[in-house]
Motif scaffolding. Structure first.
Motif, PDB file in Angstrom:
ATOM      1  N   UNK A  76       0.810  -1.214   0.000  1.00 41.53           N
ATOM      2  CA  UNK A  76       0.000   0.000   0.000  1.00 41.53           C
ATOM      3  C   UNK A  76       0.846   1.269   0.000  1.00 41.53           C
ATOM      4  N   UNK A  77       2.138   1.124  -0.213  1.00 38.60           N
ATOM      5  CA  UNK A  77       3.019   2.282  -0.251  1.00 38.60           C
ATOM      6  C   UNK A  77       3.079   2.863  -1.660  1.00 38.60           C
ATOM      7  N   UNK A  78       3.207   4.178  -1.743  1.00 36.64           N
ATOM      8  CA  UNK A  78       3.298   4.834  -3.042  1.00 36.64           C
ATOM      9  C   UNK A  78       4.679   4.659  -3.670  1.00 36.64           C
ATOM     10  N   UNK A  79       5.714   4.646  -2.845  1.00 43.25           N
ATOM     11  CA  UNK A  79       7.091   4.502  -3.330  1.00 43.25           C
ATOM     12  C   UNK A  79       7.787   3.404  -2.520  1.00 43.25           C
ATOM     13  N   UNK A  80       7.592   2.129  -2.871  1.00 41.93           N
ATOM     14  CA  UNK A  80       8.199   1.033  -2.095  1.00 41.93           C
ATOM     15  C   UNK A  80       9.716   1.088  -2.049  1.00 41.93           C
ATOM     16  N   UNK A  81      10.352   1.557  -3.128  1.00 35.14           N
ATOM     17  CA  UNK A  81      11.817   1.633  -3.136  1.00 35.14           C
ATOM     18  C   UNK A  81      12.325   2.548  -2.036  1.00 35.14           C
ATOM     19  N   UNK A  82      11.699   3.710  -1.903  1.00 37.44           N
ATOM     20  CA  UNK A  82      12.138   4.661  -0.893  1.00 37.44           C
ATOM     21  C   UNK A  82      11.889   4.139   0.521  1.00 37.44           C
ATOM     22  N   UNK A  83      10.813   3.378   0.699  1.00 38.75           N
ATOM     23  CA  UNK A  83      10.525   2.792   2.011  1.00 38.75           C
ATOM     24  C   UNK A  83      11.652   1.848   2.421  1.00 38.75           C
ATOM     25  N   UNK A  84      12.079   0.995   1.512  1.00 34.84           N
ATOM     26  CA  UNK A  84      13.155   0.059   1.823  1.00 34.84           C
ATOM     27  C   UNK A  84      14.481   0.789   2.043  1.00 34.84           C
ATOM     28  N   UNK A  99     -16.072  -8.593  -8.689  1.00 35.98           N
ATOM     29  CA  UNK A  99     -16.305  -7.129  -8.670  1.00 35.98           C
ATOM     30  C   UNK A  99     -16.518  -6.554  -7.275  1.00 35.98           C
ATOM     31  N   UNK A 100     -17.158  -7.315  -6.389  1.00 35.15           N
ATOM     32  CA  UNK A 100     -17.422  -6.799  -5.041  1.00 35.15           C
ATOM     33  C   UNK A 100     -16.157  -6.699  -4.192  1.00 35.15           C
ATOM     34  N   UNK A 101     -15.080  -7.371  -4.605  1.00 37.11           N
ATOM     35  CA  UNK A 101     -13.849  -7.394  -3.812  1.00 37.11           C
ATOM     36  C   UNK A 101     -12.738  -6.514  -4.363  1.00 37.11           C
ATOM     37  N   UNK A 102     -13.007  -5.819  -5.472  1.00 36.49           N
ATOM     38  CA  UNK A 102     -11.940  -5.060  -6.120  1.00 36.49           C
ATOM     39  C   UNK A 102     -11.384  -3.964  -5.211  1.00 36.49           C
ATOM     40  N   UNK A 103     -12.232  -3.315  -4.446  1.00 35.05           N
ATOM     41  CA  UNK A 103     -11.808  -2.220  -3.583  1.00 35.05           C
ATOM     42  C   UNK A 103     -11.680  -2.632  -2.121  1.00 35.05           C
ATOM     43  N   UNK A 104     -11.610  -3.934  -1.871  1.00 31.52           N
ATOM     44  CA  UNK A 104     -11.497  -4.438  -0.506  1.00 31.52           C
ATOM     45  C   UNK A 104     -10.055  -4.845  -0.224  1.00 31.52           C
ATOM     46  N   UNK A 105      -9.723  -4.892   1.068  1.00 30.73           N
ATOM     47  CA  UNK A 105      -8.397  -5.346   1.472  1.00 30.73           C
ATOM     48  C   UNK A 105      -8.353  -6.872   1.469  1.00 30.73           C
ATOM     49  N   UNK A 106      -7.247  -7.463   1.062  1.00 32.48           N
ATOM     50  CA  UNK A 106      -5.976  -6.852   0.645  1.00 32.48           C
ATOM     51  C   UNK A 106      -5.858  -6.603  -0.842  1.00 32.48           C
ATOM     52  N   UNK A 107      -6.913  -6.914  -1.618  1.00 31.87           N
ATOM     53  CA  UNK A 107      -6.789  -6.875  -3.073  1.00 31.87           C
ATOM     54  C   UNK A 107      -6.660  -5.454  -3.612  1.00 31.87           C
ATOM     55  N   UNK A 108      -7.037  -4.453  -2.830  1.00 32.88           N
ATOM     56  CA  UNK A 108      -6.917  -3.071  -3.299  1.00 32.88           C
ATOM     57  C   UNK A 108      -5.467  -2.608  -3.337  1.00 32.88           C
ATOM     58  N   UNK A 109      -4.572  -3.362  -2.714  1.00 39.11           N
ATOM     59  CA  UNK A 109      -3.157  -3.010  -2.734  1.00 39.11           C
ATOM     60  C   UNK A 109      -2.448  -3.529  -3.974  1.00 39.11           C
TER      61      UNK A 109
END
Length: 249
Positions: free
Chosen positions: A104-112, A143-153
């Motif tokens: 769920x991070x926008x910039x995973x490289x920078x996080x690491x 379709x009902x799970x597209x915006x649910x966790x964890x699939x929204x990540x």
């Protein structure tokens, strides 16, 4: 072709395990899997990244000073900061735990990079991620799970995460898959089938674990005089008292 890890649109990370499909079951699986590795960690300071890591129950722990870091307010989070801008000094943490946060991070490289910057030499990173090759990814296509966790990540494969950690001079000590499930409470017989397949093909686990150790290789400058000294043969004349052979003239 792989998509860039950086993405323009930011997705909010879950604040609790119960927000994720079968979250309490996944939480128990993570606690059981990492408990043995956490017991072998030693040092002074241990950081948990994200609210999900903060909620994990790890009673048998050798490091006394533990704290959680997250962007949003949470009852079990002590430090509020961005994962891409940590307020910790270089080489100040002995171990770091991150579970279900990189997706769920926008910039995973920078996080690491921030995690690597804060770890001491030989410090440990315990990372738990969602497996994009698990059958549970098919449940998120509904379709009902597209915006649910964890699939929204955004899922990242274990091989890709290992590649990122290797570039940051981490030595991978543990890598394994676990928690086979379809992330649904229905289809009990199908769940048993997934577990039987997992015994033969571990790559179908819904989660994977990576334990990495930060390595530092010192660079010592060798001057020209030192280099000549190393190449020159070490010839020493024997003392006169040790010369037993007579010289002929």
């Amino acid at each position: 072709m792989l998509k860039p890890a950086f993405r323009e649109k930011q997705v909010k990370a879950p604040k609790h395990w119960h927000q994720i499909a079968c979250g309490e079951w996944l939480k128990h699986q993570v606690e059981t899997r990492i408990e043995g590795y956490c017991e072998r960690l030693y040092g002074y300071h241990f950081a948990r990244v994200g609210a999900l890591s903060a909620e994990l129950n790890l009673p048998n722990f050798a490091i006394s000073h533990q704290f959680a870091v997250a962007e949003h307010h949470h009852a079990q989070v002590q430090v509020h900061a961005l994962s891409t801008q940590w307020p910790f000094a270089e080489a100040s943490l002995d171990a770091i735990l991150m579970a279900g946060q990189l997706e769920f991070e926008q910039d995973p490289h920078q996080v690491l990079r921030e995690l690597s910057h804060s770890l001491i030499a030989d410090g440990k990173l315990i990372y738990v991620g969602f497996n994009p090759y698990s059958p549970s990814i098919l449940t998120g296509a509904w379709p009902a799970n597209l915006n649910c966790y964890p699939w929204s990540g955004r899922y990242f494969s274990k091989a890709r995460v290992l590649d990122w950690l290797t570039l940051l001079n981490f030595e991978i000590t543990v890598e394994e898959y676990f928690a086979p499930t379809l992330l649904t409470r229905k289809w009990g017989l199908l769940q048993k089938g997934i577990e039987s397949v997992y015994k033969r093909v571990p790559q179908c686990g819904s989660l994977y674990l990576v334990v990495a150790k930060k390595r530092e290789f010192p660079l010592t400058l060798v001057t020209g005089r030192q280099k000549q000294r190393q190449l020159r043969p070490n010839l020493q004349a024997a003392p006169l008292a040790n010369q037993t052979r007579t010289k002929e003239y």
